[in-house]
Design a protein around this motif. Structure first.
Motif, PDB file in Angstrom:
ATOM      1  N   GLN A   1       0.824  -1.201   0.000  1.00 40.22           N
ATOM      2  CA  GLN A   1       0.000   0.000   0.000  1.00 40.22           C
ATOM      3  C   GLN A   1       0.866   1.262   0.000  1.00 40.22           C
ATOM      4  OE1 GLN A   1      -3.838   0.173   2.256  1.00 40.22           O
ATOM      5  NE2 GLN A   1      -2.842  -1.486   3.405  1.00 40.22           N
ATOM      6  N   GLU A   2       0.411   2.260  -0.704  1.00 41.23           N
ATOM      7  CA  GLU A   2       1.073   3.566  -0.682  1.00 41.23           C
ATOM      8  C   GLU A   2       0.648   4.299   0.576  1.00 41.23           C
ATOM      9  OE1 GLU A   2       0.181   5.694  -4.243  1.00 41.23           O
ATOM     10  OE2 GLU A   2       1.012   4.161  -5.563  1.00 41.23           O
ATOM     11  N   ILE A   3       1.630   4.696   1.377  1.00 39.61           N
ATOM     12  CA  ILE A   3       1.286   5.442   2.599  1.00 39.61           C
ATOM     13  C   ILE A   3       1.602   6.932   2.462  1.00 39.61           C
ATOM     14  CG2 ILE A   3       1.534   3.415   4.047  1.00 39.61           C
ATOM     15  CD1 ILE A   3       4.116   6.032   4.522  1.00 39.61           C
ATOM     16  N   ALA A   4       2.334   7.291   1.401  1.00 37.48           N
ATOM     17  CA  ALA A   4       2.614   8.699   1.138  1.00 37.48           C
ATOM     18  C   ALA A   4       3.105   8.858  -0.289  1.00 37.48           C
ATOM     19  CB  ALA A   4       3.656   9.241   2.114  1.00 37.48           C
ATOM     20  N   THR A   5       2.841  10.006  -0.867  1.00 34.61           N
ATOM     21  CA  THR A   5       3.367  10.327  -2.191  1.00 34.61           C
ATOM     22  C   THR A   5       3.893  11.754  -2.192  1.00 34.61           C
ATOM     23  OG1 THR A   5       1.174  11.032  -2.941  1.00 34.61           O
ATOM     24  CG2 THR A   5       1.833   8.764  -3.444  1.00 34.61           C
ATOM     25  N   VAL A   6       4.910  11.966  -3.009  1.00 36.20           N
ATOM     26  CA  VAL A   6       5.424  13.316  -3.270  1.00 36.20           C
ATOM     27  C   VAL A   6       5.333  13.510  -4.773  1.00 36.20           C
ATOM     28  CG1 VAL A   6       7.388  14.879  -3.115  1.00 36.20           C
ATOM     29  CG2 VAL A   6       7.012  13.180  -1.315  1.00 36.20           C
ATOM     30  N   LYS A   7       4.488  14.419  -5.197  1.00 37.37           N
ATOM     31  CA  LYS A   7       4.290  14.572  -6.632  1.00 37.37           C
ATOM     32  C   LYS A   7       5.438  15.312  -7.289  1.00 37.37           C
ATOM     33  CE  LYS A   7       0.896  18.194  -5.717  1.00 37.37           C
ATOM     34  NZ  LYS A   7      -0.466  18.649  -6.045  1.00 37.37           N
ATOM     35  N   SER A   8       5.482  15.222  -8.600  1.00 34.16           N
ATOM     36  CA  SER A   8       6.511  15.910  -9.373  1.00 34.16           C
ATOM     37  C   SER A   8       6.263  17.413  -9.321  1.00 34.16           C
ATOM     38  CB  SER A   8       6.477  15.416 -10.819  1.00 34.16           C
ATOM     39  OG  SER A   8       7.357  16.171 -11.615  1.00 34.16           O
ATOM     40  N   TYR A   9       7.345  18.179  -9.187  1.00 34.72           N
ATOM     41  CA  TYR A   9       7.232  19.640  -9.199  1.00 34.72           C
ATOM     42  C   TYR A   9       8.547  20.227  -9.676  1.00 34.72           C
ATOM     43  CZ  TYR A   9       9.536  19.210  -4.597  1.00 34.72           C
ATOM     44  OH  TYR A   9      10.399  18.905  -3.570  1.00 34.72           O
ATOM     45  N   SER A  10       8.527  21.517  -9.961  1.00 34.01           N
ATOM     46  CA  SER A  10       9.714  22.192 -10.495  1.00 34.01           C
ATOM     47  C   SER A  10      10.372  23.050  -9.426  1.00 34.01           C
ATOM     48  CB  SER A  10       9.344  23.072 -11.693  1.00 34.01           C
ATOM     49  OG  SER A  10       8.895  22.273 -12.765  1.00 34.01           O
ATOM     50  N   ILE A  11      11.706  23.072  -9.470  1.00 36.21           N
ATOM     51  CA  ILE A  11      12.500  23.908  -8.564  1.00 36.21           C
ATOM     52  C   ILE A  11      13.414  24.766  -9.433  1.00 36.21           C
ATOM     53  CG2 ILE A  11      14.152  23.954  -6.658  1.00 36.21           C
ATOM     54  CD1 ILE A  11      13.258  21.104  -5.968  1.00 36.21           C
ATOM     55  N   GLU A  12      13.401  26.061  -9.196  1.00 33.02           N
ATOM     56  CA  GLU A  12      14.229  26.976  -9.984  1.00 33.02           C
ATOM     57  C   GLU A  12      15.346  27.550  -9.123  1.00 33.02           C
ATOM     58  OE1 GLU A  12      11.755  29.954 -11.730  1.00 33.02           O
ATOM     59  OE2 GLU A  12      10.996  28.602 -13.298  1.00 33.02           O
TER      60      GLU A  12
ATOM     61  N   VAL B   1       0.048  12.293   2.767  1.00 33.88           N
ATOM     62  CA  VAL B   1       0.238  11.140   3.644  1.00 33.88           C
ATOM     63  C   VAL B   1      -1.117  10.485   3.873  1.00 33.88           C
ATOM     64  CG1 VAL B   1       0.999  10.334   5.910  1.00 33.88           C
ATOM     65  CG2 VAL B   1       2.244  12.175   4.770  1.00 33.88           C
ATOM     66  N   TYR B   2      -1.181   9.184   3.616  1.00 35.35           N
ATOM     67  CA  TYR B   2      -2.435   8.444   3.739  1.00 35.35           C
ATOM     68  C   TYR B   2      -2.417   7.674   5.057  1.00 35.35           C
ATOM     69  CZ  TYR B   2      -1.968   9.406  -1.241  1.00 35.35           C
ATOM     70  OH  TYR B   2      -1.768  10.026  -2.453  1.00 35.35           O
ATOM     71  N   THR B   3      -2.789   8.378   6.119  1.00 32.21           N
ATOM     72  CA  THR B   3      -2.717   7.792   7.456  1.00 32.21           C
ATOM     73  C   THR B   3      -3.551   6.533   7.587  1.00 32.21           C
ATOM     74  OG1 THR B   3      -2.408  10.036   8.337  1.00 32.21           O
ATOM     75  CG2 THR B   3      -2.926   8.303   9.919  1.00 32.21           C
ATOM     76  N   ASP B   4      -4.716   6.493   6.933  1.00 31.72           N
ATOM     77  CA  ASP B   4      -5.590   5.321   7.046  1.00 31.72           C
ATOM     78  C   ASP B   4      -4.914   4.053   6.525  1.00 31.72           C
ATOM     79  OD1 ASP B   4      -7.527   6.883   8.131  1.00 31.72           O
ATOM     80  OD2 ASP B   4      -8.716   7.104   6.291  1.00 31.72           O
ATOM     81  N   ALA B   5      -3.953   4.246   5.602  1.00 29.36           N
ATOM     82  CA  ALA B   5      -3.298   3.078   5.004  1.00 29.36           C
ATOM     83  C   ALA B   5      -2.363   2.376   5.976  1.00 29.36           C
ATOM     84  CB  ALA B   5      -2.519   3.495   3.752  1.00 29.36           C
ATOM     85  N   PHE B   6      -1.946   3.048   7.046  1.00 28.54           N
ATOM     86  CA  PHE B   6      -1.052   2.389   8.000  1.00 28.54           C
ATOM     87  C   PHE B   6      -1.545   2.481   9.439  1.00 28.54           C
ATOM     88  CE2 PHE B   6       0.591   6.689   7.301  1.00 28.54           C
ATOM     89  CZ  PHE B   6       0.926   7.152   8.571  1.00 28.54           C
ATOM     90  N   SER B   7      -2.770   2.930   9.651  1.00 30.43           N
ATOM     91  CA  SER B   7      -3.293   3.053  11.014  1.00 30.43           C
ATOM     92  C   SER B   7      -3.400   1.698  11.712  1.00 30.43           C
ATOM     93  CB  SER B   7      -4.656   3.740  11.001  1.00 30.43           C
ATOM     94  OG  SER B   7      -5.586   2.996  10.234  1.00 30.43           O
ATOM     95  N   ASN B   8      -3.536   0.616  10.927  1.00 32.85           N
ATOM     96  CA  ASN B   8      -3.635  -0.705  11.556  1.00 32.85           C
ATOM     97  C   ASN B   8      -2.343  -1.106  12.267  1.00 32.85           C
ATOM     98  OD1 ASN B   8      -2.367  -1.041   8.922  1.00 32.85           O
ATOM     99  ND2 ASN B   8      -2.551  -3.249   9.268  1.00 32.85           N
ATOM    100  N   LEU B   9      -1.228  -0.401  11.964  1.00 34.15           N
ATOM    101  CA  LEU B   9       0.044  -0.726  12.602  1.00 34.15           C
ATOM    102  C   LEU B   9       0.024  -0.409  14.093  1.00 34.15           C
ATOM    103  CD1 LEU B   9       2.510   0.527   9.841  1.00 34.15           C
ATOM    104  CD2 LEU B   9       1.937  -1.846  10.393  1.00 34.15           C
TER     105      LEU B   9
END
Length: 609
Positions: free
Chosen positions: A35-46, A598-606
């Motif tokens: 399960q995905e518990i967090a993602t960081v999307k693509s973005y630009s840095i200048e 962050v998808y807290t529900d995806a790891f709350s069972n821990l």
């Protein structure tokens, strides 16, 4: 420096320090771990582009040239989170106790921040604001080989235990990366730090790709039994790392998709290399690393990159970020001078009124003593040539024999001294080679003393040269662990207070005070000093002078550090932490809120199970 960022990154890479003993977590519900518990999307840095001198590069219109760096989407899986927590359980438990919910949420935040910080460093590298050259690549490669060495060391001990043999004694987590994971009986004198090479007025870093010395490859050197053990450990190591990536679902995901084919090809190349040249030759290539690995043309290095190299690369990047954030931090002379004057005044007042407070301070290595209330303390160094275990047992038996125990104290001591002197004549000494006794060169105490005298006599006119020479001799002959890397030496109190116990063996203390009275700093005590431990060859290192030390005095004879450096360090560290806090508040926190989920529900069972 930068305590928060250091903690988070070191915690993440801790699992990379060895591959034994903490196998990757395998949950009964494999789908749950994907399960995905967090993602960081693509973005630009200048960032504005700078040249090799750090000056902003201008475009054709005379404006600052901007480099736009686009990050890749990053995904954190539940398995990443569980591995992080399992591998750092002690540190996390000390901070969060039984609050599992807070612990897992913190861990998820740290894993996201790691991706965000890495993105920022990569963007700064792309704009030439952070250098990522051969020096940085060599550092990562050395650390990868340290992981390999530590793991092979543990595997050798596993094999020996299985055979019913004694394991190799040593601290496998503190081994040198060039020694195939083996620890040494005595410390090896560290190489002097090499300054960057200066060419045409510009500092340059490493000029050659680092490779592990072939003499350190396991299975190459030593007798047949040693080579056989090392080859078997290497075979198990290869099997271990290949099993770690087998069926790892993360290699099939976009983030590491490019690695899957590289690793498959590497495993085939390893088999071919074993068949054509021998398993020992795998060691020389399995830690291959270049930057970026995604563009490497080598057949080898991808297994170790996935298992530890990527984390070690990130750690090196964090170090580079720390240097980048601190490079504009300044501390001026007036600030340090004011701090010095304040501390000297405070200590002069306190220590003059309360000698006990001075005694406590001068014996506390964590206290910077700038004012000495008296000259009652001095420092000695020594080389211990020890009695063997059999000789120590013999000495104990002699002391406890009836004919000795029934004697008057003076006569008893005289008899014991005579017995120790006879024992000392049969002590066998060995010079140290690569941290071990060189058994091919047995020496008597007199031969060792003669050599030490021959080295020290020409140096005694110069205290710095004498001190450096004696330090070298400590690494060559000494067996006392406390004498190694002891910049000042052992502190000795010249006159004890009434009822105060002696810190050292009486013979050692008496010789030290004799030196204090009769010889100059930088000179040897010309006689052998014999205690229950063995023979001590002693050297007068320094004597504290009453009054204040100078701001630019060295903290010890052999040190390049001055009291100015010592006082400047905490001021600089506080400012570096402030620079990080400012960066964290203005960039890291902003990016966390804007680009991560962050998808807290995806790891709350821990913590709910």
């Amino acid at each position: 420096m930068f305590k928060r960022i250091v903690f988070s990154i070191l915690a993440v890479v801790m699992a990379a320090l060895t591959l034994c003993g903490c196998s990757f977590f395998r949950h009964d519900y494999e789908r749950d771990m994907q399960q995905e518990i967090a993602t960081v999307k693509s973005y630009s840095i200048e960032n504005t582009l700078v040249d090799d001198k750090g000056e902003v590069v201008l475009d054709d219109n005379g404006e600052a040239k901007v480099v736009e760096f686009t990050t890749e989407k990053k995904t954190v899986y539940k398995l990443d989170l569980v591995e992080y927590v399992n591998n750092n359980a002690n540190n996390l438990s000390s901070s969060f106790g039984n609050d599992a919910k807070a612990l897992y949420n913190y861990a998820a935040t740290m894993l996201v921040n790691l991706e965000l910080v890495t993105n920022e460093v990569d963007a700064l590298i792309a704009s030439n604001r952070i250098e990522w050259g051969l020096t940085e690549q060599n550092n990562v490669k050395k650390n990868i080989y340290s992981v390999i060495d530590n793991t092979i060391f543990q595997l050798k001990n596993t094999i020996l235990t299985e055979r019913g043999q004694e394991p190799i004694v040593g601290d496998d987590n503190n081994s040198d990366s060039s020694s195939s994971g083996s620890s040494t009986t005595y410390p090896v004198k560290p190489d002097p730090e090499e300054d960057d090479i200066e060419i045409d007025g510009e500092e340059k870093g490493d000029t050659e790709v680092w490779q592990p010395d072939r003499i350190t490859w396991p299975g190459i050197n030593g007798d047949n039994e040693t080579r056989s053990l090392e080859r078997e450990a290497l075979r198990r190591f290869i099997s271990l790392i290949e099993s770690r990536v087998k069926d790892d679902f993360r290699l099939g995901k976009a983030q590491h998709g490019w690695l899957k084919k590289k690793i498959d090809n590497e495993m085939k190349a390893i088999d071919k290399l074993i068949d054509t040249q021998g398993i020992e030759y795998v060691y020389g290539v399995i830690g291959n690393y270049t930057y970026p690995m995604k563009e490497s043309e080598s057949e080898f290095g991808y297994l170790m990159y996935y298992l530890s190299g990527e984390s070690l690369e990130r750690s090196q990047k964090i170090t580079s970020m720390q240097n980048y954030l601190s490079e504009n931090v300044t501390v001026n002379y007036e600030e340090v001078s004011d701090k010095y004057a304040s501390l000297v005044g405070e200590q002069r007042s306190n220590y003059t009124a309360d000698i006990a407070a001075y005694d406590t301070a001068v014996n506390d290595s964590s206290t910077t003593v700038l004012y000495h209330a008296n000259n009652n303390y001095f420092y000695v160094k020594h080389i211990l040539l020890p009695f063997s275990d059999e000789q120590k047992s013999s000495l104990t038996a002699f002391k406890n024999s009836p004919e000795i125990k029934n004697l008057q104290e003076d006569e008893k001591n005289a008899k014991i001294n005579e017995y120790r002197e006879r024992l000392a004549e049969s002590i066998v000494c060995y010079p140290h080679k690569d941290g071990e006794d060189d058994k091919t060169k047995p020496m008597s105490v007199d031969e060792v003393l003669a050599h030490i005298r021959s080295v020290m006599l020409p140096k005694q006119a110069n205290i710095v040269s004498a001190n450096d020479a004696f330090n070298d001799l400590i690494y060559l002959y000494n067996t006392d662990p406390g004498a190694f890397d002891n910049d000042k030496g052992y502190i000795v109190k010249y006159k004890l207070d009434e009822g105060e116990d002696e810190t050292y063996k009486q013979e050692f203390a008496d010789a030290a005070r004799y030196m204090r009275d009769n010889i100059e700093v930088g000179h040897l005590y010309d006689e052998k000093v014999i205690t229950d431990y063995g023979v001590h060859i002693m050297y007068l290192s320094s004597v504290n002078k009453p009054g204040a030390v100078g701001l630019f005095d060295k903290t010890s004879v052999s040190s390049n550090e001055t009291y100015y450096d010592l006082l400047e360090k905490p001021i600089r560290t506080n400012r570096e932490n402030a620079a990080y806090t400012n960066w964290e508040n203005n960039i890291l926190t902003y990016n966390y809120k804007k680009y991560s989920t962050v998808y807290t529900d995806a790891f709350s069972n821990l913590w709910e199970d």
